[in-house]
Design a protein around this motif. Sequence first.
Motif, short mmCIF file in Angstrom:
data_model
loop_
_atom_site.label_atom_id
_atom_site.label_comp_id
_atom_site.label_asym_id
_atom_site.label_seq_id
_atom_site.Cartn_x
_atom_site.Cartn_y
_atom_site.Cartn_z
N PRO A 1 39.41 31.31 41.67
CA PRO A 1 38.85 30.84 40.49
C PRO A 1 39.66 29.95 39.95
CG PRO A 1 40.10 33.99 40.50
CD PRO A 1 40.53 32.55 41.83
N LEU A 2 40.36 29.89 40.63
CA LEU A 2 40.91 27.88 40.17
C LEU A 2 40.24 26.85 40.35
CD1 LEU A 2 42.95 25.90 38.58
CD2 LEU A 2 45.07 26.47 41.16
N ALA B 1 41.98 30.45 35.51
CA ALA B 1 41.50 31.27 36.47
C ALA B 1 42.94 32.49 36.55
CB ALA B 1 42.96 30.30 37.52
#
Length: 70
Positions: free
Chosen positions: A14-15, A47
């Motif tokens: 997600p980051l 994130a």
Amino acid sequence: VHYALDRLGAISFPLYAVHLPILTLFGTLGRSWPIVISATTTALLAALLFSLTAEALKARRNKPRTLAAA
């Protein structure tokens, strides 16, 4: 230690997915320390939210279904 590494692994994709658009957006505002810190914090929080949402959806999808009484 294991939990911390597990959480770090959970937010790695997600980051990767959200950091560039967020940093680019904040980059248009300037490059002062408050903006850099705000951009980094926003990317990390986005994130984390992405990761928690994905985990919740995965848990919901894998939840066993029960049949309603007829």
